[in-house]
Design a protein around this motif. Structure first.
Motif, short mmCIF file in Angstrom:
data_model
loop_
_atom_site.label_atom_id
_atom_site.label_comp_id
_atom_site.label_asym_id
_atom_site.label_seq_id
_atom_site.Cartn_x
_atom_site.Cartn_y
_atom_site.Cartn_z
N ARG A 99 45.93 41.95 31.51
CA ARG A 99 44.68 42.47 32.06
C ARG A 99 44.72 42.36 33.58
N ASP A 100 43.66 42.83 34.22
CA ASP A 100 43.60 42.70 35.68
C ASP A 100 43.60 41.24 36.11
N GLY B 214 37.80 39.91 37.41
CA GLY B 214 37.67 40.99 38.37
C GLY B 214 39.02 41.56 38.71
N THR B 215 39.11 42.21 39.85
CA THR B 215 40.35 42.85 40.24
C THR B 215 41.32 41.84 40.82
N GLY C 138 38.39 38.35 26.27
CA GLY C 138 37.53 39.47 26.65
C GLY C 138 38.19 40.37 27.68
N TRP C 139 37.46 41.37 28.10
CA TRP C 139 38.02 42.36 29.01
C TRP C 139 38.48 41.73 30.33
N ASN C 140 37.84 40.63 30.74
CA ASN C 140 38.20 40.00 32.00
C ASN C 140 39.03 38.73 31.80
N GLY C 141 39.52 38.51 30.59
CA GLY C 141 40.36 37.35 30.33
C GLY C 141 39.63 36.14 29.81
#
Length: 500
Positions: free
Chosen positions: A200-201, A7-8, A231-234
């Motif tokens: 990434r975030d 997430g953020t 992946g996109w969120n680590g």
């Protein structure tokens, strides 16, 4: 510290202040209600198509919590569980207010049953056996233990962090002779850090290690939110191996073309073996396959890889039930799967311990055990694998003695009482597969036994090799006189594998 949120950064920091972990938070607690755990993009494939569906039986779960920290411990999660003979040993992440510095601690407990209760030695409160080392990379937090034992040495791989700052997590190593008193390796520095392939975030970094020893190699699977193939969120799990437990040299990294030598543990992470955070790794001899346990919507999913991580030979297996935090597989000291005492060739027990509730601190707690058996396994169909599956088993020989399988060979033991002390398991009926192998050595009644200062006791068998004996009472049970020799004389004999 074990958890990593896809997430953020704001969400990460909001929870890290409560859980005391460097840029970390339980992602499963957020994903559990939605069936979304990892972070792969829709077009990402992490495994090749699986071939074989495995049959399961004997589902089970503990009637309640199996272990917890003492007074003041606000959370309990991230366990590693070692089935060590009749004793089950567990290390996990918690926090004791009286154990400085004020951050994550690794606790230790043991039990004769996987259903607990797990307590400290002698029934005491579980002690904190590793805490932060002020001024070092792990100055505030130590968490996410993965423990194996090789050649009498315990190796504890763990996540460490100096505080709550971006990409602050890295993997450290400590060693021990008893699993309780630990000494940091590598001069107290980390052995694996973030690769920084991409940012990434999710600013967690590298951590959540899982270690296995196989064929002379130390395998290390871990999270790295900066890995190229995450992946996109680590989310993602990467694998390194080395014959050096500190990973200071001789390192190979798993990539799309298999394992290849790399200059350091910071080499680019180009292949992920699981779309997950907080996973555990185990080698299953009977299946000739790796098993990776990670949380999905309905429980712990076990996915399988062949020896080289090139394809998935079996379809995933689900261990259902409640969860809030990643699983710890119940493993043998080397990180291999336990063997069924009743059916070693045809049944593989799969048990996990995982946190099942969110506690008052807003972090995972209530460790419980869940499991099932994979059945109908052709574990001994391949003679080359049978001796590995049956390692530590004793069974009747064709000549009214006992045959003990140890380190890929058969040792014939005259006295059943001695075989019972040297074996991990004793079968009353002989398995036909053992008839295919010659007897490598014989332990006759009264066989000569030697002892040397600092080196223990061993049997000198008829093949001329000296076999160290872990269970010293087996020497007296065999009617053997013990002869003192010098360390030089002891080392002058060819070495056989340890018995007992």
């Amino acid at each position: 510290m074990r958890r990593v949120l896809g997430g953020t950064l704001a969400a990460v920091l909001a929870v890290s202040a409560l859980a005391g972990c460097a840029g970390s938070v339980p992602p499963q607690a957020e994903g559990a209600g939605h069936g979304v755990i990892g972070g792969a993009r829709p077009d990402t494939t992490t495994t090749a198509p699986a071939d074989v569906a495995l049959e399961t039986a004997s589902p089970r779960e503990s009637p309640g919590v199996v272990g917890a920290g003492g007074p003041g411990a606000p959370y309990n999660y991230g366990p590693t569980v070692m089935a060590d003979g009749a004793t089950n040993r567990m290390w996990w992440c918690s926090q004791y207010p009286g154990s400085p510095p004020p951050g994550d601690d690794i606790l230790y407990a043991e039990s004769g049953s996987l259903d607990g209760p797990f307590t400290g030695p002698g029934g005491a409160v579980p002690p904190a056996v590793l805490s932060g080392d002020p001024g070092q990379f792990d100055g505030v937090h130590t968490c996410d233990p993965s423990v194996i034992r090789v050649g009498g040495t315990y190796y504890l791989y763990y996540t460490g962090a100096a505080g709550d700052h971006a990409l602050g997590n890295a993997i450290g190593l400590a060693t021990s002779t008893d699993g309780i008193t630990w000494r940091r390796a590598n001069g107290g520095g980390p052995i694996v850090g973030p690769a920084h392939d991409t940012h990434r975030d999710n600013l967690y970094g590298a951590g959540q290690p899982a270690a296995v020893y196989l064929d002379g190699w130390f395998y290390l699977m871990f999270t790295d939110t900066t890995g190229l193939a995450a992946g996109w969120n680590g989310a993602g799990q990467f694998v390194l191996r080395s014959k050096d437990p500190t990973f200071a040299g001789g390192i190979e990294a798993l990539g799309e073309a298999g394992f290849a030598p790399v200059a350091s543990t910071a080499a680019p992470r180009t292949k992920s073996v699981a779309d997950a955070f907080s996973a555990d790794l185990m080698w299953i001899d009977a299946l000739n396959a790796w098993a990776i346990a990670h949380e999905t919507a309905d429980g712990t999913t076990i996915t399988f890889w062949d020896r080289d991580f090139t394809r998935g030979p079996y379809r995933p297996v689900l261990v259902p039930g409640a969860w809030r935090e990643g699983p710890g597989l119940v493993r043998r000291p080397d990180g291999h799967a336990p063997v069924s005492a009743a059916d070693p060739c045809g049944r593989v027990p799969l048990d996990v311990v995982r946190a099942t509730a969110t506690g008052e601190a807003g972090a995972p707690t209530d460790l419980r055990r869940f499991g099932l058996d994979v059945v109908g396994v052709p574990g001994c169909a391949d003679p080359r694998r049978a001796l590995t599956v049956l390692d530590g088993f004793a069974m009747p020989s064709p000549v009214r003695t006992m045959d003990l399988v140890v380190a890929g060979q058969v040792v014939r033991v005259d006295r059943r009482s001695v075989a019972q002390q040297l074996a991990g398991h004793v079968l009353d009926t002989r398995l036909d597969v053992l008839d295919q192998f010659p007897v490598a050595a014989r332990l006759e009644s009264g066989t000569r036994a030697l002892t040397a200062a600092g080196l223990g006791v061993g049997f000198l068998l008829d093949d001329g090799r000296l076999y160290p004996v872990r269970r010293v009472d087996a020497v007296a049970a065999n009617g053997s006189a013990v002869e003192d020799v010098s360390p030089a004389q002891w080392r002058g004999f060819p070495a056989g594998p340890a018995l007992g």
